[in-house]
Design a protein around this motif. Structure first.
Motif, mmCIF file in Angstrom:
data_model
loop_
_atom_site.group_PDB
_atom_site.id
_atom_site.type_symbol
_atom_site.label_atom_id
_atom_site.label_comp_id
_atom_site.label_asym_id
_atom_site.label_seq_id
_atom_site.Cartn_x
_atom_site.Cartn_y
_atom_site.Cartn_z
ATOM 1 N N ILE A 223 22.443 53.009 103.249
ATOM 2 C CA ILE A 223 22.640 52.420 101.920
ATOM 3 C C ILE A 223 24.116 52.118 101.684
ATOM 4 O O ILE A 223 24.465 51.021 101.226
ATOM 5 N N LEU A 224 24.985 53.065 102.017
ATOM 6 C CA LEU A 224 26.416 52.818 101.800
ATOM 7 C C LEU A 224 26.954 51.723 102.709
ATOM 8 O O LEU A 224 27.838 50.959 102.303
ATOM 9 N N GLY A 225 26.429 51.627 103.934
ATOM 10 C CA GLY A 225 26.838 50.547 104.833
ATOM 11 C C GLY A 225 26.534 49.195 104.225
ATOM 12 O O GLY A 225 27.366 48.276 104.246
ATOM 13 N N ARG A 226 25.345 49.057 103.658
ATOM 14 C CA ARG A 226 24.974 47.806 102.988
ATOM 15 C C ARG A 226 25.887 47.562 101.799
ATOM 16 O O ARG A 226 26.402 46.466 101.606
ATOM 17 N N GLU A 227 26.087 48.582 100.978
ATOM 18 C CA GLU A 227 26.875 48.416 99.749
ATOM 19 C C GLU A 227 28.330 48.060 100.063
ATOM 20 O O GLU A 227 28.900 47.163 99.444
ATOM 21 N N ILE A 228 28.915 48.733 101.023
ATOM 22 C CA ILE A 228 30.313 48.453 101.390
ATOM 23 C C ILE A 228 30.416 47.059 102.014
ATOM 24 O O ILE A 228 31.325 46.291 101.696
ATOM 25 N N GLY A 229 29.459 46.729 102.872
ATOM 26 C CA GLY A 229 29.465 45.411 103.501
ATOM 27 C C GLY A 229 29.380 44.281 102.482
ATOM 28 O O GLY A 229 30.132 43.300 102.553
ATOM 29 N N ILE A 230 28.491 44.418 101.518
ATOM 30 C CA ILE A 230 28.335 43.376 100.498
ATOM 31 C C ILE A 230 29.563 43.318 99.593
ATOM 32 O O ILE A 230 30.017 42.237 99.204
ATOM 33 N N THR A 231 30.149 44.467 99.276
ATOM 34 C CA THR A 231 31.366 44.477 98.458
ATOM 35 C C THR A 231 32.500 43.756 99.183
ATOM 36 O O THR A 231 33.219 42.954 98.580
ATOM 37 N N LEU A 232 32.665 44.037 100.467
ATOM 38 C CA LEU A 232 33.698 43.345 101.248
ATOM 39 C C LEU A 232 33.421 41.849 101.317
ATOM 40 O O LEU A 232 34.339 41.032 101.220
ATOM 41 N N LEU A 233 32.159 41.491 101.478
ATOM 42 C CA LEU A 233 31.786 40.083 101.499
ATOM 43 C C LEU A 233 32.138 39.407 100.176
ATOM 44 O O LEU A 233 32.662 38.295 100.153
ATOM 45 N N ARG A 234 31.877 40.089 99.070
ATOM 46 C CA ARG A 234 32.242 39.549 97.746
ATOM 47 C C ARG A 234 33.742 39.306 97.657
ATOM 48 O O ARG A 234 34.182 38.296 97.125
ATOM 49 N N LEU A 235 34.513 40.254 98.156
ATOM 50 C CA LEU A 235 35.971 40.114 98.089
ATOM 51 C C LEU A 235 36.456 38.956 98.956
ATOM 52 O O LEU A 235 37.390 38.248 98.580
ATOM 53 N N VAL A 236 35.824 38.747 100.112
ATOM 54 C CA VAL A 236 36.201 37.633 100.983
ATOM 55 C C VAL A 236 35.867 36.298 100.307
ATOM 56 O O VAL A 236 36.626 35.338 100.388
ATOM 57 N N LEU A 237 34.731 36.263 99.615
ATOM 58 C CA LEU A 237 34.278 35.014 98.996
ATOM 59 C C LEU A 237 34.936 34.715 97.654
ATOM 60 O O LEU A 237 34.755 33.629 97.126
ATOM 61 N N ILE A 238 35.681 35.647 97.109
ATOM 62 C CA ILE A 238 36.174 35.500 95.749
ATOM 63 C C ILE A 238 37.040 34.253 95.555
ATOM 64 O O ILE A 238 37.072 33.674 94.482
#
Length: 192
Positions: free
Chosen positions: A105-120
């Motif tokens: 669960i944390l792997g998914r959450e951290i991955g998506i958070t990082l993806l959001r930051l890259v796409l910002i």
């Protein structure tokens, strides 16, 4: 352009303050969870419930009173992940939840958070309906693990459902991010 579209919303509004309060409650929740005794377990549950309620309330206030900001779009999911992440890690440290569930669960959450930051720099992708369902399922499962006396099979089913929806919505988010990136590339290619 209407006056509402031209209005600049301060990041220091009640919705964002509630998001920051949720972040501030995380250490208190963890302390209560690690204290021995049923009373402390109920205190941890109360802090978790209040923090979780602020997640619903800040979003509702932001939408109803047009207080949506880029800060809120980024800070809100980070606060959610801090709360649920702290709960999952704590429950695993206490030996009540298998580590593989927490890591997945944390792997998914951290991955998506990082993806959001890259796409910002291209755009902010707001939470989807599936993401909201995922959050509700995670909160419900965590509550069942915090609450003393809940039979293990009920906890396992709830956490299993939360884990499945977490993975599925993570895959959906990656697909949406790829599409957004393609649209951004096409827009740049069409610029003079």
């Amino acid at each position: 352009m209407t006056p509402d579209e031209r209005r600049v919303v301060s990041p220091w509004n009640i919705a964002n303050v509630l998001t920051v309060v949720r972040l501030a409650l995380v250490p208190f929740f963890v302390i209560c969870l690690f204290m021995p005794g049923t009373g402390w377990r109920f205190a941890a549950l109360a802090v978790f419930a209040v923090a979780s309620f602020t997640d619903h309330l800040d979003g509702e206030l932001a939408r109803r009173y047009h207080l949506v900001t880029d800060f809120g779009k980024i800070a809100d999911p980070i606060a959610d992940k801090a709360l649920t992440g702290a709960a999952l890690v704590s429950l695993s440290v206490l030996g009540e939840l298998h580590w593989w569930v927490t890591i997945m669960i944390l792997g998914r959450e951290i991955g998506i958070t990082l993806l959001r930051l890259v796409l910002i720099r291209h755009a902010v992708i707001p939470a989807s309906y599936g993401g909201k369902v995922k959050t509700v399922l995670q909160i419900a499962a965590i509550v069942l693990y915090i609450l003393p006396g809940v039979p293990d099979p009920i906890r396992w089913v709830a956490m299993g459902a939360a884990a499945v929806v977490t993975v599925v919505t993570g895959a959906d988010y990656v697909v949406r991010a790829i599409r957004l990136r393609q649209v951004a590339k096409q827009a740049r290619a069409g610029e003079p």
